[in-house]
Design a protein around this motif. Sequence first.
Motif, short mmCIF file in Angstrom:
data_model
loop_
_atom_site.label_atom_id
_atom_site.label_comp_id
_atom_site.label_asym_id
_atom_site.label_seq_id
_atom_site.Cartn_x
_atom_site.Cartn_y
_atom_site.Cartn_z
N LEU A 180 0.74 -1.17 0.00
CA LEU A 180 0.02 -0.01 0.08
C LEU A 180 0.82 1.23 -0.16
O LEU A 180 0.74 2.38 -0.69
CB LEU A 180 -1.00 0.00 1.39
N VAL A 181 1.87 1.33 0.81
CA VAL A 181 2.79 2.29 0.94
C VAL A 181 3.46 2.63 -0.44
O VAL A 181 3.31 3.78 -0.91
CB VAL A 181 4.08 2.20 1.90
N GLU A 182 3.61 1.76 -1.21
CA GLU A 182 4.36 1.58 -2.60
C GLU A 182 3.32 2.41 -3.34
O GLU A 182 3.59 3.36 -4.12
CB GLU A 182 4.96 0.56 -3.06
N ALA A 183 2.14 1.77 -3.59
CA ALA A 183 0.97 2.01 -4.42
C ALA A 183 0.30 3.49 -4.01
O ALA A 183 -0.24 4.20 -4.93
CB ALA A 183 -0.11 0.96 -4.36
N ALA A 184 0.60 4.07 -2.83
CA ALA A 184 0.06 5.34 -2.55
C ALA A 184 0.74 6.60 -2.48
O ALA A 184 0.64 7.59 -2.29
CB ALA A 184 -0.54 5.17 -0.77
N GLN A 185 2.06 6.09 -3.19
CA GLN A 185 2.92 7.28 -3.29
C GLN A 185 2.50 8.40 -3.99
O GLN A 185 1.91 8.59 -4.72
CB GLN A 185 4.41 6.82 -4.12
N GLY A 186 2.71 9.73 -3.16
CA GLY A 186 2.42 10.78 -3.55
C GLY A 186 0.76 11.33 -3.86
O GLY A 186 0.57 12.23 -4.28
N ALA A 187 -0.29 10.23 -3.38
CA ALA A 187 -1.35 10.49 -3.47
C ALA A 187 -2.00 11.66 -2.69
O ALA A 187 -1.31 12.14 -1.61
CB ALA A 187 -2.32 9.24 -2.99
N GLN A 188 -3.05 12.28 -3.15
CA GLN A 188 -3.52 13.37 -2.59
C GLN A 188 -4.23 13.19 -1.58
O GLN A 188 -4.38 13.89 -0.43
CB GLN A 188 -4.34 14.45 -3.49
#
Length: 273
Positions: free
Chosen positions: A184-192
Amino acid sequence: MPHVHVTFLGTGAGQCVYRAHTAIVLDWDDGTRVLLDASSGNSALRHGAQLGMLAQDFNQVLLSHHHGDHMGGLPYIQGQRNSTNPGGPPLQVYGTEESMSSVQRLFQATNARQRVDQDGLHTASGHRAALWHPTQPGQWVPLSPQVRARAFPVNHIAGAVGWRVESGGLAVVFSGDTRFSPSLVEAAQGAQLLIHEAISTHRDKEDADRRAHSTASDAARAAAEAGVSQLVLTHIDSKYHFNPQPLVEEARRSYSGPVGVACDLYQVSVTGG
Ligand SMILES: [Zn+2]
Ligand SMILES: [Zn+2]
């Protein structure tokens, strides 16, 4: 600037008696409406109707996993679509192979007059009323010319995923149900916006782990490591319904951005990209 309006139709954990089960609506600025999970029973319909969101407006559903509190509302959404708009476009349901085979069994068990197969669902009159889209984690799914979604594996049950939905550089990430998840941390990089479950505080960490859920500090750690702009906690248990402040206070110790706890019918707008 791209823009998305987020509506929480259900924010309760599976055992929560004060809130509807998980269902979240993303309304993108190109008119695309995406439903993240379907709640259980008729909760998504009931809360949606209070805000003028009707079943026929839910064309695309992204499922996180096949627990009843996340997919149980699908037959009611589909049934309502069929009764108010017979012959309308099929409901498009996206999820992993594990989720989609459970969805098929759910529809088979709840309405014997419909014909359920590998591809979707035909009503008794032969109309194609739903299409299943088995989705591999990592695969981009186009939901409109502007909006796309990608599932990523999480740590809950076999076949459980979270979703990253984005348009023009604006991204919303939904954890589904999970323990702290590096993917999740990887997939959520930079999400608003990160919408992350939080079933308890760290005091009940062992219990959260045993139930394959996150604490508020797990959610905040994910938000901090992913560098998201905003964190909203959901999947709230009865214990924190009346006073979710301990969840917020705990999250603030690990994550310096804005943190909120969703409640049913809560809405938030996000601009960015
Ligand atoms: Zn759940
Ligand atoms: Zn679950």
